[in-house]
Design a protein around this motif. Sequence first.
Motif, PDB file in Angstrom:
ATOM      1  N   GLY A 233       0.816  -1.213   0.000  1.00 44.78           N
ATOM      2  CA  GLY A 233       0.000   0.000   0.000  1.00 44.78           C
ATOM      3  C   GLY A 233       0.842   1.251   0.000  1.00 44.78           C
ATOM      4  O   GLY A 233       0.563   2.218  -0.733  1.00 44.78           O
ATOM      5  N   THR A 237       1.163   3.823  -3.277  1.00 43.42           N
ATOM      6  CA  THR A 237       0.879   5.241  -3.065  1.00 43.42           C
ATOM      7  C   THR A 237       2.055   6.112  -3.490  1.00 43.42           C
ATOM      8  O   THR A 237       1.883   7.147  -4.143  1.00 43.42           O
ATOM      9  CB  THR A 237       0.550   5.500  -1.588  1.00 43.42           C
ATOM     10  N   VAL A 243      -1.809  10.726  -6.294  1.00 44.44           N
ATOM     11  CA  VAL A 243      -2.257  10.111  -5.042  1.00 44.44           C
ATOM     12  C   VAL A 243      -1.256  10.410  -3.930  1.00 44.44           C
ATOM     13  O   VAL A 243      -1.634  10.702  -2.791  1.00 44.44           O
ATOM     14  CB  VAL A 243      -2.443   8.590  -5.214  1.00 44.44           C
ATOM     15  N   ARG A 244       0.033  10.354  -4.250  1.00 46.16           N
ATOM     16  CA  ARG A 244       1.071  10.640  -3.250  1.00 46.16           C
ATOM     17  C   ARG A 244       0.954  12.067  -2.727  1.00 46.16           C
ATOM     18  O   ARG A 244       1.019  12.306  -1.513  1.00 46.16           O
ATOM     19  CB  ARG A 244       2.452  10.420  -3.878  1.00 46.16           C
ATOM     20  N   THR A 247      -2.237  12.479  -0.635  1.00 44.78           N
ATOM     21  CA  THR A 247      -2.096  11.749   0.627  1.00 44.78           C
ATOM     22  C   THR A 247      -1.198  12.502   1.593  1.00 44.78           C
ATOM     23  O   THR A 247      -1.484  12.589   2.796  1.00 44.78           O
ATOM     24  CB  THR A 247      -1.528  10.343   0.363  1.00 44.78           C
ATOM     25  N   GLN A 350      -9.390  13.661  -2.298  1.00 48.78           N
ATOM     26  CA  GLN A 350      -8.381  12.621  -2.076  1.00 48.78           C
ATOM     27  C   GLN A 350      -8.975  11.230  -2.238  1.00 48.78           C
ATOM     28  O   GLN A 350      -8.374  10.345  -2.862  1.00 48.78           O
ATOM     29  CB  GLN A 350      -7.776  12.783  -0.679  1.00 48.78           C
ATOM     30  N   LEU A 354      -7.999   8.528  -5.147  1.00 53.27           N
ATOM     31  CA  LEU A 354      -7.502   7.250  -4.646  1.00 53.27           C
ATOM     32  C   LEU A 354      -8.225   6.106  -5.348  1.00 53.27           C
ATOM     33  O   LEU A 354      -7.604   5.154  -5.847  1.00 53.27           O
ATOM     34  CB  LEU A 354      -7.714   7.164  -3.131  1.00 53.27           C
ATOM     35  N   VAL A 358      -5.952   4.077  -8.310  1.00 57.50           N
ATOM     36  CA  VAL A 358      -5.440   2.797  -7.824  1.00 57.50           C
ATOM     37  C   VAL A 358      -6.301   1.673  -8.388  1.00 57.50           C
ATOM     38  O   VAL A 358      -7.533   1.756  -8.384  1.00 57.50           O
ATOM     39  CB  VAL A 358      -5.457   2.750  -6.277  1.00 57.50           C
ATOM     40  N   VAL A 366      -3.926  -0.361  -0.269  1.00 61.26           N
ATOM     41  CA  VAL A 366      -3.721   1.095  -0.210  1.00 61.26           C
ATOM     42  C   VAL A 366      -4.612   1.710   0.865  1.00 61.26           C
ATOM     43  O   VAL A 366      -4.175   2.566   1.646  1.00 61.26           O
ATOM     44  CB  VAL A 366      -3.991   1.728  -1.586  1.00 61.26           C
ATOM     45  N   GLN A 367      -5.879   1.285   0.942  1.00 70.63           N
ATOM     46  CA  GLN A 367      -6.771   1.817   1.964  1.00 70.63           C
ATOM     47  C   GLN A 367      -6.314   1.401   3.361  1.00 70.63           C
ATOM     48  O   GLN A 367      -6.456   2.160   4.320  1.00 70.63           O
ATOM     49  CB  GLN A 367      -8.203   1.346   1.712  1.00 70.63           C
ATOM     50  N   MET A 370      -3.697   3.870   4.190  1.00 73.91           N
ATOM     51  CA  MET A 370      -4.311   5.156   4.526  1.00 73.91           C
ATOM     52  C   MET A 370      -4.903   5.137   5.937  1.00 73.91           C
ATOM     53  O   MET A 370      -4.791   6.113   6.688  1.00 73.91           O
ATOM     54  CB  MET A 370      -5.412   5.495   3.517  1.00 73.91           C
TER      55      MET A 370
END
Length: 448
Positions: A233, A237, A243-244, A247, A350, A354, A358, A366-367, A370
């Motif tokens: 994840g 990201t 996304v980076r 985040t 965001q 995401l 993704v 990834v979640q 997060m």
Amino acid sequence: MTSTPSGRAAEHKAPSDREAIDEKPASLRRNRDFRLWWGGTMLSAVGDEVTAVALPLMVLLLTGSPLHAGLVGSVESIPPLLLSLPLGMLVDRVSRRLVMITASLLSAASIATVPIAYLMDGLSLPQLYVVAFVNSLAATAYRIADTAALPGITGPHKLGEAASQSETIFGTSALIAPPLAGLMFESMSPAAPFLLDALSFVAIAAAILAIRSRLGPEGTPEPLRWRRELTAGMRITARLPLVRTLTLLTAVGDFLFAGIGLLLIVLAKESGASGFEVGAVFTAAGVGSLLGAALAPRIEAGIGLRAAVVGKHWLTALLFPLLLVDLPGWGIGLVWGAVAFQVAVLNVIQMKYLMSQVHSAQLGRVQGFMTFLSKSSLPLGYALTGFLLDRWGSWGTVLFFEAVLVCLAVYALMGRALRACHVTKSTEGAGTGAPDDQPLPNRRGIER
């Protein structure tokens, strides 16, 4: 859901029929599966908030100890911190529908033990600790799977609206659930909020079971490699520029504002605000969050992604110093309500990108990452706010916050990912992970 032999034959003969089946309604209001998801997610969010209030109240009633009431809250924070990464890995390897239904029924079973034991005069403190841990574990698993499953319900072109609805759900539950839990606890019975909560989780399981859309993940998982899967994840990201960037902005904001409630209470008390006015400050924040969540898709559509994100950070940086003025309680509420509006806009954006950037097969991991970022920042951020207030007072704390907010605004303005904003239709719904994080191939007719 596994296709019947005749269904598989039909799929091979007429792939266009499969596409017709997977086609989503143009409006989320007409999307039956989304309405079921919305109802299940709302019940889950309200249930989590009710339990978060009712459990400490039950501990105080049973023991009279604020220490144990606080420790119950600490136990609830353990699963998101320690288990969100492995839970994200699990969500990408097994049926998300199964994860959500199992989590709902696990919450229902654990919470139902509280009113049963209470009515039988057998409720104990260790039981409440176990219930707090189990329910938090189930809630963490449900929310990770819930987010990962959402693109399969809405389709790729309604993710912004779906993200707005998701943020609205959690904002609404934070407003209505705590007073509901307290009212039921005091006016009906201490067992009442737990009984209602347990029944709501059974309803959630039924709603998820009734959803017809494929919730994923699709295909056969690769052999399990724990270290690689647990860090996937974070790596995915890091390799997606947009996304980076989003985040990083969100994570630093979460850390900074983790203790904002404490700062606002100190500022309100210093201005001579009453208890009612202090409560109104947080109500204004809740209303601002709901408005921001509802309007975020329109704001982005009207002014564009970069303007929405950059504007949010500069407006927040401009609004925050107003807290240095000797404002009355209602004035503090207005300022923080406006800031909360901006924060909600960023949260929706965001979440939208995401889900769109993704790949579905990677969303769980990834979640999970997060969730880990968000939950780990809370105790550290709260401790930092307390430390700053103790050393520098409210003025020094506000100035420190302002310095960080200006840095975030400059980063948003100068960041390459937002300046490029290469978000095209061809990338929606498919991640662009590096070769060693390639998404699993989609295999029609199979849902794990």
